[in-house]
Motif scaffolding. Structure first.
Motif, PDB file in Angstrom:
ATOM      1  N   VAL A  10      28.639   3.317  -5.549  1.00  0.00           N
ATOM      2  CA  VAL A  10      27.970   3.599  -6.821  1.00  0.00           C
ATOM      3  C   VAL A  10      26.704   2.748  -6.935  1.00  0.00           C
ATOM      4  CG1 VAL A  10      28.183   3.426  -9.335  1.00  0.00           C
ATOM      5  CG2 VAL A  10      30.081   4.313  -7.981  1.00  0.00           C
ATOM      6  N   TRP A  11      26.792   1.479  -6.562  1.00  0.00           N
ATOM      7  CA  TRP A  11      25.627   0.601  -6.652  1.00  0.00           C
ATOM      8  C   TRP A  11      24.498   1.089  -5.746  1.00  0.00           C
ATOM      9  CZ3 TRP A  11      22.460  -2.332  -3.694  1.00  0.00           C
ATOM     10  CH2 TRP A  11      21.612  -3.195  -4.374  1.00  0.00           C
ATOM     11  N   LEU A  12      24.836   1.473  -4.499  1.00  0.00           N
ATOM     12  CA  LEU A  12      23.806   1.967  -3.582  1.00  0.00           C
ATOM     13  C   LEU A  12      23.118   3.208  -4.140  1.00  0.00           C
ATOM     14  CD1 LEU A  12      25.630   1.539  -0.169  1.00  0.00           C
ATOM     15  CD2 LEU A  12      23.607   0.282  -0.929  1.00  0.00           C
ATOM     16  N   HIS A  13      23.885   4.079  -4.770  1.00  0.00           N
ATOM     17  CA  HIS A  13      23.314   5.295  -5.360  1.00  0.00           C
ATOM     18  C   HIS A  13      22.462   4.964  -6.584  1.00  0.00           C
ATOM     19  CE1 HIS A  13      22.850   9.305  -6.870  1.00  0.00           C
ATOM     20  NE2 HIS A  13      23.575   9.044  -7.940  1.00  0.00           N
ATOM     21  N   ARG A  14      22.968   4.147  -7.479  1.00  0.00           N
ATOM     22  CA  ARG A  14      22.229   3.814  -8.708  1.00  0.00           C
ATOM     23  C   ARG A  14      20.974   3.000  -8.429  1.00  0.00           C
ATOM     24  NH1 ARG A  14      27.083   2.189 -12.877  1.00  0.00           N
ATOM     25  NH2 ARG A  14      27.929   4.299 -13.076  1.00  0.00           N
ATOM     26  N   ALA A  15      20.997   2.194  -7.373  1.00  0.00           N
ATOM     27  CA  ALA A  15      19.824   1.398  -7.013  1.00  0.00           C
ATOM     28  C   ALA A  15      18.819   2.218  -6.200  1.00  0.00           C
ATOM     29  CB  ALA A  15      20.256   0.160  -6.229  1.00  0.00           C
ATOM     30  N   ARG A  16      19.112   3.490  -5.994  1.00  0.00           N
ATOM     31  CA  ARG A  16      18.233   4.436  -5.311  1.00  0.00           C
ATOM     32  C   ARG A  16      18.044   4.147  -3.824  1.00  0.00           C
ATOM     33  NH1 ARG A  16      17.518   8.919  -8.400  1.00  0.00           N
ATOM     34  NH2 ARG A  16      17.153   8.335 -10.542  1.00  0.00           N
ATOM     35  N   PHE A  17      19.047   3.502  -3.210  1.00  0.00           N
ATOM     36  CA  PHE A  17      19.006   3.341  -1.765  1.00  0.00           C
ATOM     37  C   PHE A  17      19.494   4.606  -1.079  1.00  0.00           C
ATOM     38  CE2 PHE A  17      19.099  -1.137  -3.020  1.00  0.00           C
ATOM     39  CZ  PHE A  17      18.051  -1.617  -2.253  1.00  0.00           C
ATOM     40  N   MET A  18      20.357   5.357  -1.753  1.00  0.00           N
ATOM     41  CA  MET A  18      20.889   6.618  -1.232  1.00  0.00           C
ATOM     42  C   MET A  18      20.663   7.709  -2.263  1.00  0.00           C
ATOM     43  SD  MET A  18      22.205   6.019   1.694  1.00  0.00           S
ATOM     44  CE  MET A  18      22.247   4.488   2.571  1.00  0.00           C
ATOM     45  N   ARG A  19      20.398   8.897  -1.779  1.00  0.00           N
ATOM     46  CA  ARG A  19      20.088  10.012  -2.673  1.00  0.00           C
ATOM     47  C   ARG A  19      21.306  10.488  -3.465  1.00  0.00           C
ATOM     48  NH1 ARG A  19      15.982  14.443  -0.874  1.00  0.00           N
ATOM     49  NH2 ARG A  19      15.410  15.067  -2.955  1.00  0.00           N
ATOM     50  N   THR A  20      22.476  10.466  -2.824  1.00  0.00           N
ATOM     51  CA  THR A  20      23.701  10.882  -3.500  1.00  0.00           C
ATOM     52  C   THR A  20      24.791   9.834  -3.273  1.00  0.00           C
ATOM     53  OG1 THR A  20      24.629  12.078  -1.612  1.00  0.00           O
ATOM     54  CG2 THR A  20      23.169  13.324  -3.094  1.00  0.00           C
ATOM     55  N   ARG A  21      25.797   9.890  -4.123  1.00  0.00           N
ATOM     56  CA  ARG A  21      26.912   8.962  -3.972  1.00  0.00           C
ATOM     57  C   ARG A  21      27.709   9.296  -2.711  1.00  0.00           C
ATOM     58  NH1 ARG A  21      31.711   7.990  -8.324  1.00  0.00           N
ATOM     59  NH2 ARG A  21      32.973   6.691  -6.980  1.00  0.00           N
ATOM     60  N   ALA A  22      27.788  10.573  -2.367  1.00  0.00           N
ATOM     61  CA  ALA A  22      28.504  10.974  -1.148  1.00  0.00           C
ATOM     62  C   ALA A  22      27.818  10.406   0.096  1.00  0.00           C
ATOM     63  CB  ALA A  22      28.584  12.494  -1.062  1.00  0.00           C
ATOM     64  N   LEU A  23      26.493  10.412   0.126  1.00  0.00           N
ATOM     65  CA  LEU A  23      25.768   9.817   1.253  1.00  0.00           C
ATOM     66  C   LEU A  23      26.002   8.308   1.302  1.00  0.00           C
ATOM     67  CD1 LEU A  23      22.323  11.664   1.173  1.00  0.00           C
ATOM     68  CD2 LEU A  23      24.087  11.815   2.929  1.00  0.00           C
ATOM     69  N   ALA A  24      26.027   7.680   0.148  1.00  0.00           N
ATOM     70  CA  ALA A  24      26.285   6.245   0.087  1.00  0.00           C
ATOM     71  C   ALA A  24      27.686   5.936   0.606  1.00  0.00           C
ATOM     72  CB  ALA A  24      26.121   5.743  -1.343  1.00  0.00           C
ATOM     73  N   ALA A  25      28.664   6.742   0.229  1.00  0.00           N
ATOM     74  CA  ALA A  25      30.038   6.534   0.692  1.00  0.00           C
ATOM     75  C   ALA A  25      30.129   6.704   2.203  1.00  0.00           C
ATOM     76  CB  ALA A  25      30.987   7.494  -0.018  1.00  0.00           C
ATOM     77  N   ALA A  26      29.473   7.720   2.743  1.00  0.00           N
ATOM     78  CA  ALA A  26      29.488   7.946   4.189  1.00  0.00           C
ATOM     79  C   ALA A  26      28.810   6.791   4.930  1.00  0.00           C
ATOM     80  CB  ALA A  26      28.797   9.262   4.515  1.00  0.00           C
ATOM     81  N   PHE A  27      27.722   6.275   4.382  1.00  0.00           N
ATOM     82  CA  PHE A  27      27.004   5.151   4.969  1.00  0.00           C
ATOM     83  C   PHE A  27      27.906   3.921   5.039  1.00  0.00           C
ATOM     84  CE2 PHE A  27      23.748   1.751   4.791  1.00  0.00           C
ATOM     85  CZ  PHE A  27      22.941   2.158   5.843  1.00  0.00           C
ATOM     86  N   VAL A  28      28.636   3.662   3.974  1.00  0.00           N
ATOM     87  CA  VAL A  28      29.539   2.514   3.929  1.00  0.00           C
ATOM     88  C   VAL A  28      30.711   2.727   4.883  1.00  0.00           C
ATOM     89  CG1 VAL A  28      31.101   1.163   2.476  1.00  0.00           C
ATOM     90  CG2 VAL A  28      28.887   1.896   1.578  1.00  0.00           C
ATOM     91  N   GLU A  29      31.293   3.921   4.886  1.00  0.00           N
ATOM     92  CA  GLU A  29      32.436   4.208   5.761  1.00  0.00           C
ATOM     93  C   GLU A  29      32.074   4.073   7.235  1.00  0.00           C
ATOM     94  OE1 GLU A  29      33.750   8.069   4.540  1.00  0.00           O
ATOM     95  OE2 GLU A  29      35.026   7.256   2.971  1.00  0.00           O
ATOM     96  N   ALA A  30      30.805   4.301   7.569  1.00  0.00           N
ATOM     97  CA  ALA A  30      30.357   4.166   8.955  1.00  0.00           C
ATOM     98  C   ALA A  30      30.201   2.697   9.354  1.00  0.00           C
ATOM     99  CB  ALA A  30      29.030   4.898   9.138  1.00  0.00           C
ATOM    100  N   GLY A  31      30.444   1.785   8.418  1.00  0.00           N
ATOM    101  CA  GLY A  31      30.365   0.361   8.724  1.00  0.00           C
ATOM    102  C   GLY A  31      28.945  -0.164   8.786  1.00  0.00           C
ATOM    103  N   ARG A  32      28.019   0.474   8.085  1.00  0.00           N
ATOM    104  CA  ARG A  32      26.603   0.113   8.160  1.00  0.00           C
ATOM    105  C   ARG A  32      26.189  -0.931   7.128  1.00  0.00           C
ATOM    106  NH1 ARG A  32      23.075   4.167  10.313  1.00  0.00           N
ATOM    107  NH2 ARG A  32      21.786   2.330  10.446  1.00  0.00           N
ATOM    108  N   VAL A  33      27.141  -1.476   6.361  1.00  0.00           N
ATOM    109  CA  VAL A  33      26.809  -2.445   5.316  1.00  0.00           C
ATOM    110  C   VAL A  33      27.660  -3.697   5.502  1.00  0.00           C
ATOM    111  CG1 VAL A  33      26.764  -2.855   2.822  1.00  0.00           C
ATOM    112  CG2 VAL A  33      26.295  -0.573   3.701  1.00  0.00           C
ATOM    113  N   ARG A  34      27.015  -4.842   5.309  1.00  0.00           N
ATOM    114  CA  ARG A  34      27.719  -6.121   5.318  1.00  0.00           C
ATOM    115  C   ARG A  34      27.487  -6.789   3.978  1.00  0.00           C
ATOM    116  NH1 ARG A  34      29.188  -7.661  10.558  1.00  0.00           N
ATOM    117  NH2 ARG A  34      28.214  -6.373  12.148  1.00  0.00           N
TER     118      ARG A  34
END
Length: 64
Positions: A10-34
């Motif tokens: 939700v934070w990644l989406h609201r901060a406009r790093f990701m266009r949708t919440r689903a994209l943000a979730a997929a990005f996180v699930e791929a292990g791309r965030v620390r």
């Protein structure tokens, strides 16, 4: 959840790093965030992970 905490996807989406919440979730699930909290850095693979004020997020560029 309190005003000081938010789901990571939700934070990644609201901060406009990701266009949708689903994209943000997929990005996180791929292990791309620390998340660094209290000097300890951990790779995050759950979109529902709570982030708080003071946490530092690290991510490689989306193009890599």
């Amino acid at each position: 959840m309190s005003d000081e905490a938010c789901r990571l996807d939700v934070w990644l989406h609201r901060a406009r790093f990701m266009r949708t919440r689903a994209l943000a979730a997929a990005f996180v699930e791929a292990g791309r965030v620390r998340v660094t909290r209290g000097g300890v850095q951990q790779r995050v693979d759950r979109p529902g992970r709570t982030v708080r004020i003071g946490d530092e997020l690290v991510s490689p560029s989306a193009a890599a």
